[in-house]
Design an enzyme around this catalytic site. Structure first.
Site, PDB file in Angstrom:
ATOM      1  N   GLU A 201     -20.516  -6.203  24.598  1.00  0.00           N
ATOM      2  CA  GLU A 201     -21.362  -6.473  25.761  1.00  0.00           C
ATOM      3  C   GLU A 201     -20.928  -7.733  26.468  1.00  0.00           C
ATOM      4  OE1 GLU A 201     -25.412  -6.666  24.168  1.00  0.00           O
ATOM      5  OE2 GLU A 201     -25.783  -5.101  25.635  1.00  0.00           O
TER       6      GLU A 201
ATOM      7  N   TYR B 196     -23.722  -6.537  34.496  1.00  0.00           N
ATOM      8  CA  TYR B 196     -23.706  -6.192  33.072  1.00  0.00           C
ATOM      9  C   TYR B 196     -22.579  -5.194  32.808  1.00  0.00           C
ATOM     10  CZ  TYR B 196     -24.956  -3.995  28.649  1.00  0.00           C
ATOM     11  OH  TYR B 196     -24.911  -3.495  27.371  1.00  0.00           O
TER      12      TYR B 196
END
Ligand code: GDP
Ligand code: MN
Length: 450
Positions: A258, A170
């Site tokens: 993101e 991530y």
């Protein structure tokens, strides 16, 4: 859906928002509300910034998707619904006759997923499967844990080269209001809901604060690589990607970015498999290239209309419309309505001024919702005088078909003259003295319409 829920939704769609305590508690963090773009658009910006992304094409029709399969020349293809919501992999595409509530339960993991229902992200291996996957999505609504049971219409799919995933990581970036700077967040726990990681094991998220004048420094890039367990050549590729990612965020005035998942392939390449980008709408004026990416179909039509006339509007679920000037006044007005047993349908903030045009457009937007049973105008006349506001209200009242009761509370400069104008006008306007009186009157008026 109550107000808290609605405000929750405002900061929810972008996963990383909830990682920053300060931003999650600020319902007026507009950057997290407006100006989201699609994954395929975000990937184009990433690519231009030097971030490695899988090759892909956008398709509006199943046949176009099938043709894209041929051009991509790869054994594994991923067909991805393009909607402004995450959780597509676990989402469900539904038609008008399907049970939306049941689909929402499945998308949220509360019910087991039956065989054969179309997911928002599908891995396929042939031209025919690509066509089928696109047909199972296009024109349908995708329901994910972030969309609510109503879902979002899928009008485009991204057909992209599928990669073998060795590791799912991530990478995110958002503005941390407590630190007064953007922060890069990286975690080895990619591909899953990052909110869960933040909640259950916050130590698994590495945070690197960024100086907006300097961007990502060499040592910070190495720190991120180390936190993600990248080594050798892969670490070098990762650091190049982090640099581009941070530069893009800063250059385009993003409010949230993101990459989930950021993947490492078997060959040691680092790629952005998914990307969400939100922009600070207050800075959009200097990014026309970003502003044109707005997909109006993804936005609440009333909110969009208000934004276009410089008004701040938020749709809620009750039946009392509120026209106010100032965000603080909006909040207290809604609190009082709720305290007196009512539910706000929306609120519209005309800002510091309250010109005739703004009031007119404001009323039109407020009354466009069929749920509205009464309207409360609560305006503090500071620089703008109350008698001028009252005159604008009267003009608006005559120009618009007021199908529901209107309650007005004015306070501030020339309030007596303003209230006298309204009272003597002969229009069916209920004047209120003070906030409590206004809230009680409008709640009663709305109840009287039911
Ligand atoms: P999201 O569910 O909306 O966040 O959509 P993503 O783009 O993140 O895709 C969901 C999941 O699909 C990912 O977490 C991956 O597990 C899987 N996925 C997406 N692209 C690929 C790919 O190229 N190869 C493989 N093996 N899995 C993929
Ligand atoms: Mn994702």
């Amino acid at each position: 859906m109550g107000l808290e829920h609605r405000l929750g939704r405002m900061v929810k769609p972008a996963d990383g928002c909830s990682l920053l305590r300060s931003s999650a508690s600020d319902p007026f963090l507009k950057g997290c509300v407006l100006m989201k773009i699609h994954e395929y658009q975000a990937k184009e910006l990433l690519k231009a910034a030097g971030v490695a992304v899988p090759a892909g094409e956008v398709a509006n029709k199943p046949e176009e998707a099938a043709e894209a399969f041929d051009r991509l020349k790869t054994p594994l293809v991923v067909v991805k619904a393009q909607v402004h919501a995450g959780g597509r992999g676990k989402g469900i595409a539904v038609g008008p006759d399907d049970d939306h509530a049941a689909a929402y339960d499945i998308a949220c993991g509360r019910k087991q997923r039956p065989e054969g229902v179309a997911k928002g992200v599908q891995l396929v291996k042939t031209k025919e499967e690509t066509r089928k996957a696109a047909a199972s999505l296009l024109g349908k609504k995708l329901i994910t844990y972030q969309t609510g049971p109503q879902g979002q219409t899928i009008s485009k799919v991204l057909v992209t080269v599928g990669h073998e995933i060795a590791r799912e990581l991530y990478l995110g970036m958002a503005v941390d209001r407590a630190l007064h700077c953007p922060v890069v967040m990286a975690s080895t726990e990619g591909g899953v809901e990052i909110e869960k990681v933040a909640h259950e094991s916050p130590e698994k998220i590495e945070r690197v604060p960024i100086d907006v004048g300097l961007g990502l420094l060499e040592f910070q890039g190495r720190k991120l690589s180390h936190a993600l367990g990248l080594k050798g050549d892969t670490a070098k590729k990762g650091e190049k990607l982090f640099k581009g990612f941070v530069r893009l965020f800063l250059e385009k005035d993003a409010s949230l970015a993101e990459i989930n998942p950021l993947i490492v392939t078997g060959a040691g390449d680092v790629l952005a498999l998914d990307c969400k980008l939100n922009f600070d709408d207050n800075a959009l004026f200097r990014h026309p290239d970003v502003a044109i990416l707005l997909d109006a179909a993804e936005e609440d039509p009333a909110e969009l209309r208000a934004a276009r006339s410089g008004l701040s509007y938020v749709s809620l679920d009750g039946n009392i419309a509120c026209l106010v000037n100032g965000a603080g006044l909006a909040m207290s007005t809604m609190d009082l309505i709720k305290y007196h047993g009512g539910e706000p349908a929306n609120f519209l903030d005309v800002g510091g001024g309250a010109s005739k045009e703004q009031v007119l457009e404001g009323f039109r937007i407020l009354l466009s919702s069929p749920n509205v049973k009464a309207v409360l105008v609560n305006i503090f006349g500071g620089i703008m005088q109350c008698d001028i506001i009252a005159a604008a209200l009267l003009v608006a009242y005559d120009e618009i078909d007021f199908r529901v009761p209107l309650v007005v509370r004015l306070e501030g400069t020339n309030v007596e003259a303003g209230m006298k104008l309204l009272k003597d006008s002969g229009r069916k306007i209920i004047t209120a003295t003070g906030l409590t009186d206004a809230a009680q009157q409008v709640v009663a008026a709305a109840k009287g319409q039911e």
